[in-house]
Design a protein around this motif. Sequence first.
Motif, PDB file in Angstrom:
ATOM      1  N   SER A  76       0.802  -1.146  -0.051  1.00 29.66           N
ATOM      2  CA  SER A  76       0.005   0.111  -0.011  1.00 29.66           C
ATOM      3  C   SER A  76       1.023   1.243   0.116  1.00 29.66           C
ATOM      4  CB  SER A  76      -1.041   0.112   1.348  1.00 29.66           C
ATOM      5  OG  SER A  76      -1.627   0.972   1.389  1.00 29.66           O
ATOM      6  N   VAL A  77       0.788   1.943  -1.158  1.00 32.54           N
ATOM      7  CA  VAL A  77       1.901   2.945  -1.379  1.00 32.54           C
ATOM      8  C   VAL A  77       1.338   4.316  -1.509  1.00 32.54           C
ATOM      9  CG1 VAL A  77       3.957   3.968  -2.788  1.00 32.54           C
ATOM     10  CG2 VAL A  77       3.220   1.434  -2.416  1.00 32.54           C
ATOM     11  N   ASP A  78       1.454   5.181  -0.582  1.00 36.95           N
ATOM     12  CA  ASP A  78       1.079   6.617  -0.551  1.00 36.95           C
ATOM     13  C   ASP A  78       2.060   7.470  -1.767  1.00 36.95           C
ATOM     14  OD1 ASP A  78       0.497   9.478  -0.480  1.00 36.95           O
ATOM     15  OD2 ASP A  78       0.246   9.434   1.570  1.00 36.95           O
ATOM     16  N   GLU A  79       1.743   7.388  -3.012  1.00 39.01           N
ATOM     17  CA  GLU A  79       2.737   8.039  -4.075  1.00 39.01           C
ATOM     18  C   GLU A  79       3.023   9.453  -3.933  1.00 39.01           C
ATOM     19  OE1 GLU A  79       2.292   4.994  -7.504  1.00 39.01           O
ATOM     20  OE2 GLU A  79       0.296   5.913  -6.674  1.00 39.01           O
ATOM     21  N   SER A  80       1.960  10.152  -3.308  1.00 41.91           N
ATOM     22  CA  SER A  80       2.147  11.679  -3.127  1.00 41.91           C
ATOM     23  C   SER A  80       3.471  11.989  -2.097  1.00 41.91           C
ATOM     24  CB  SER A  80       0.745  12.240  -2.744  1.00 41.91           C
ATOM     25  OG  SER A  80       0.325  12.036  -1.622  1.00 41.91           O
ATOM     26  N   ARG A  81       3.294  11.133  -1.077  1.00 38.22           N
ATOM     27  CA  ARG A  81       4.058  11.463  -0.020  1.00 38.22           C
ATOM     28  C   ARG A  81       5.465  10.539  -0.008  1.00 38.22           C
ATOM     29  NH1 ARG A  81       1.605   9.681   4.712  1.00 38.22           N
ATOM     30  NH2 ARG A  81       3.065  10.339   5.855  1.00 38.22           N
ATOM     31  N   GLY A  82       5.427   9.364  -0.907  1.00 38.17           N
ATOM     32  CA  GLY A  82       6.465   8.412  -0.951  1.00 38.17           C
ATOM     33  C   GLY A  82       6.888   7.688   0.314  1.00 38.17           C
ATOM     34  N   VAL A  83       5.591   7.369   0.843  1.00 42.17           N
ATOM     35  CA  VAL A  83       5.552   6.542   2.100  1.00 42.17           C
ATOM     36  C   VAL A  83       5.093   5.216   1.686  1.00 42.17           C
ATOM     37  CG1 VAL A  83       4.627   6.222   4.275  1.00 42.17           C
ATOM     38  CG2 VAL A  83       5.546   8.504   3.560  1.00 42.17           C
ATOM     39  N   VAL A  84       5.610   4.076   1.871  1.00 38.57           N
ATOM     40  CA  VAL A  84       4.866   2.722   1.875  1.00 38.57           C
ATOM     41  C   VAL A  84       4.139   2.267   3.174  1.00 38.57           C
ATOM     42  CG1 VAL A  84       5.416   0.284   1.489  1.00 38.57           C
ATOM     43  CG2 VAL A  84       6.911   2.128   0.356  1.00 38.57           C
ATOM     44  N   ARG A  85       2.794   2.541   3.123  1.00 40.30           N
ATOM     45  CA  ARG A  85       2.095   2.380   4.259  1.00 40.30           C
ATOM     46  C   ARG A  85       2.209   0.996   4.836  1.00 40.30           C
ATOM     47  NH1 ARG A  85      -2.144   6.071   5.175  1.00 40.30           N
ATOM     48  NH2 ARG A  85      -2.222   7.634   3.490  1.00 40.30           N
ATOM     49  N   TYR A  86       2.155  -0.166   3.915  1.00 37.20           N
ATOM     50  CA  TYR A  86       2.447  -1.609   4.535  1.00 37.20           C
ATOM     51  C   TYR A  86       2.966  -2.033   3.154  1.00 37.20           C
ATOM     52  CZ  TYR A  86       1.400  -6.063   6.475  1.00 37.20           C
ATOM     53  OH  TYR A  86       1.273  -7.203   7.055  1.00 37.20           O
ATOM     54  N   SER A  88       4.118  -6.305   3.481  1.00 37.55           N
ATOM     55  CA  SER A  88       4.214  -7.512   4.412  1.00 37.55           C
ATOM     56  C   SER A  88       5.536  -7.997   4.049  1.00 37.55           C
ATOM     57  CB  SER A  88       3.147  -8.307   4.446  1.00 37.55           C
ATOM     58  OG  SER A  88       2.815  -8.909   3.023  1.00 37.55           O
ATOM     59  N   ASN A  89       5.749  -8.353   2.669  1.00 36.04           N
ATOM     60  CA  ASN A  89       6.768  -9.242   2.280  1.00 36.04           C
ATOM     61  C   ASN A  89       8.207  -8.412   2.107  1.00 36.04           C
ATOM     62  OD1 ASN A  89       5.993  -7.536   0.011  1.00 36.04           O
ATOM     63  ND2 ASN A  89       6.298  -9.024  -1.570  1.00 36.04           N
ATOM     64  N   LEU A  90       8.117  -7.008   2.692  1.00 34.00           N
ATOM     65  CA  LEU A  90       9.336  -6.073   2.748  1.00 34.00           C
ATOM     66  C   LEU A  90       9.694  -5.889   4.226  1.00 34.00           C
ATOM     67  CD1 LEU A  90       8.927  -3.823  -0.248  1.00 34.00           C
ATOM     68  CD2 LEU A  90      10.350  -6.008  -0.266  1.00 34.00           C
ATOM     69  N   GLY A  91       8.591  -6.285   5.052  1.00 35.21           N
ATOM     70  CA  GLY A  91       8.758  -5.857   6.275  1.00 35.21           C
ATOM     71  C   GLY A  91       8.392  -4.497   6.787  1.00 35.21           C
ATOM     72  N   TRP A  92       7.677  -3.695   5.972  1.00 30.02           N
ATOM     73  CA  TRP A  92       7.503  -2.388   6.025  1.00 30.02           C
ATOM     74  C   TRP A  92       6.180  -1.969   6.562  1.00 30.02           C
ATOM     75  CZ3 TRP A  92      10.017  -0.481   0.650  1.00 30.02           C
ATOM     76  CH2 TRP A  92      11.251  -0.663   0.724  1.00 30.02           C
ATOM     77  N   GLN A  93       6.303  -0.911   7.511  1.00 30.43           N
ATOM     78  CA  GLN A  93       5.043  -0.294   7.649  1.00 30.43           C
ATOM     79  C   GLN A  93       5.440   1.307   7.813  1.00 30.43           C
ATOM     80  OE1 GLN A  93       3.022  -2.242  10.810  1.00 30.43           O
ATOM     81  NE2 GLN A  93       1.071  -0.784  10.736  1.00 30.43           N
ATOM     82  N   ASP A  94       4.630   2.208   7.232  1.00 33.36           N
ATOM     83  CA  ASP A  94       4.816   3.526   7.342  1.00 33.36           C
ATOM     84  C   ASP A  94       6.302   3.935   7.068  1.00 33.36           C
ATOM     85  OD1 ASP A  94       2.155   4.024   7.613  1.00 33.36           O
ATOM     86  OD2 ASP A  94       2.369   3.766   9.848  1.00 33.36           O
ATOM     87  N   MET A  95       7.037   3.114   5.963  1.00 29.85           N
ATOM     88  CA  MET A  95       8.351   3.342   5.750  1.00 29.85           C
ATOM     89  C   MET A  95       8.326   4.774   4.804  1.00 29.85           C
ATOM     90  SD  MET A  95      11.664   2.973   5.238  1.00 29.85           S
ATOM     91  CE  MET A  95      11.911   1.361   6.075  1.00 29.85           C
ATOM     92  N   PRO A  96       9.168   5.830   5.211  1.00 29.52           N
ATOM     93  CA  PRO A  96       9.211   6.917   4.419  1.00 29.52           C
ATOM     94  C   PRO A  96      10.336   6.653   3.283  1.00 29.52           C
ATOM     95  CG  PRO A  96      10.498   7.173   6.659  1.00 29.52           C
ATOM     96  CD  PRO A  96       9.841   5.896   6.740  1.00 29.52           C
ATOM     97  N   LEU A  97      10.002   6.208   2.452  1.00 26.25           N
ATOM     98  CA  LEU A  97      11.141   5.424   1.480  1.00 26.25           C
ATOM     99  C   LEU A  97      11.621   6.994   0.645  1.00 26.25           C
ATOM    100  CD1 LEU A  97      12.540   3.113   0.521  1.00 26.25           C
ATOM    101  CD2 LEU A  97      10.690   2.857  -0.958  1.00 26.25           C
ATOM    102  N   LEU A  98      10.667   7.786   0.295  1.00 27.63           N
ATOM    103  CA  LEU A  98      11.314   8.961  -0.362  1.00 27.63           C
ATOM    104  C   LEU A  98      12.153   9.696   0.230  1.00 27.63           C
ATOM    105  CD1 LEU A  98       9.262  11.184  -2.674  1.00 27.63           C
ATOM    106  CD2 LEU A  98      10.725  12.291  -0.981  1.00 27.63           C
ATOM    107  N   ASP A  99      11.780   9.968   1.640  1.00 22.49           N
ATOM    108  CA  ASP A  99      12.821  10.611   2.239  1.00 22.49           C
ATOM    109  C   ASP A  99      14.397  10.066   2.623  1.00 22.49           C
ATOM    110  OD1 ASP A  99      10.897  12.564   2.691  1.00 22.49           O
ATOM    111  OD2 ASP A  99      10.377  11.952   4.797  1.00 22.49           O
ATOM    112  N   THR A 158      -6.535   4.971   0.289  1.00 18.63           N
ATOM    113  CA  THR A 158      -5.477   4.876   1.002  1.00 18.63           C
ATOM    114  C   THR A 158      -4.391   4.286   0.060  1.00 18.63           C
ATOM    115  OG1 THR A 158      -6.034   2.648   1.458  1.00 18.63           O
ATOM    116  CG2 THR A 158      -6.682   4.154   3.089  1.00 18.63           C
ATOM    117  N   GLY A 159      -4.274   4.516  -1.041  1.00 17.69           N
ATOM    118  CA  GLY A 159      -3.268   4.017  -2.065  1.00 17.69           C
ATOM    119  C   GLY A 159      -3.416   2.328  -2.137  1.00 17.69           C
TER     120      GLY A 159
END
Length: 332
Positions: A76-86, A88-99, A158-159
């Motif tokens: 689940s990706v919020d592309e406008s903010r560059g945040v991966v909300r969730y 599961s196979n990457l172990g990410w939750q609310d990851m600020p990837l763009l930053d 929610t993306g």
Amino acid sequence: MTAPNRPRAVLAVDLGGTTMKGAVVDEFGRTLAQRTLLTPSHDVELALVELFTELRDLAVAAATIPVGAAVVTPGSVDESRGVVRYASNLGWQDMPLLDVLASALSLPVAVGHDVRSAGLAEQRFGAARGREDFVLIPIGTGVAAAVVTGGGTVTGATGAAGEFGHIPVIAGGEPCACGQRGCLEVYVSGAGLARRYAAAGGGERSSREIADRLGSDAIADRVWSEAVDVLAQGLNILTLLLDPGVIVLGGGFSRAGDALLEPLAERMTAGLAWRERPEVLTSELADEAGRIGAAILAFGAAGLGDVIDTWSAASVIGPSQATTRRSPAPVP
């Protein structure tokens, strides 16, 4: 001194749960260098930074000027903010990837959803070229969809739009890893087909091996037929909801060719009582769609989105790789 005539290039990564596929793509759409690495089980963002750093070095070695970067990712990706909300196979939750990436690379960066970005590439250079209303469905280990209507990609509040694989199509069906029962992905995905074949006594085989055994293996014939039934039902639901001009199938399933397209066309037609089904095609870009989509996003992040107007399918994937398979024409 910087040479004024060096072409500009971007760093593009298609991030998956199994592999990270990176490329250096110049402003003419040509892939100058590629790297594919296994996705680690933890600290994926650190490995991603290392891959982008290597790609930047390769871009410089290829006598280009790196001007931007992009990664496309599942989840689940919020592309406008560059945040991966969730994811599961990457172990990410609310990851600020763009930053994370912008800080490490000091370049303009874009973060996109992998399937939606593949849909963008397919619309510009692939089987959906010129289409304003279509659906792209890559069927691999899992199943998702890129939905384009009126020329725009549907992302959702929610993306999370496009979770086609988790439409419950079989009431009280087999359990899905997502917690629901009867999800399309349980029956149609490569992993689901292999699991159901093994559970039926067929042994351990990949979905491609199962497809190769059609006509000579009763278990393969049964689980494949059930998968086609479920896929036809899911595609008819999408057809009635969205009225796409074309449905594009990608991923490993689509490589089964006529063994998939012919029965799928028949069952879709049988399930649509009052309207014709849309044409069903296989992807022209195949496994390259995510990388091409990432390159498009990267040039956009760099403020150079217009350069892709000069690209062609031959330039982005090579003339020998662009192939399409079509379902039989709808019967009037």
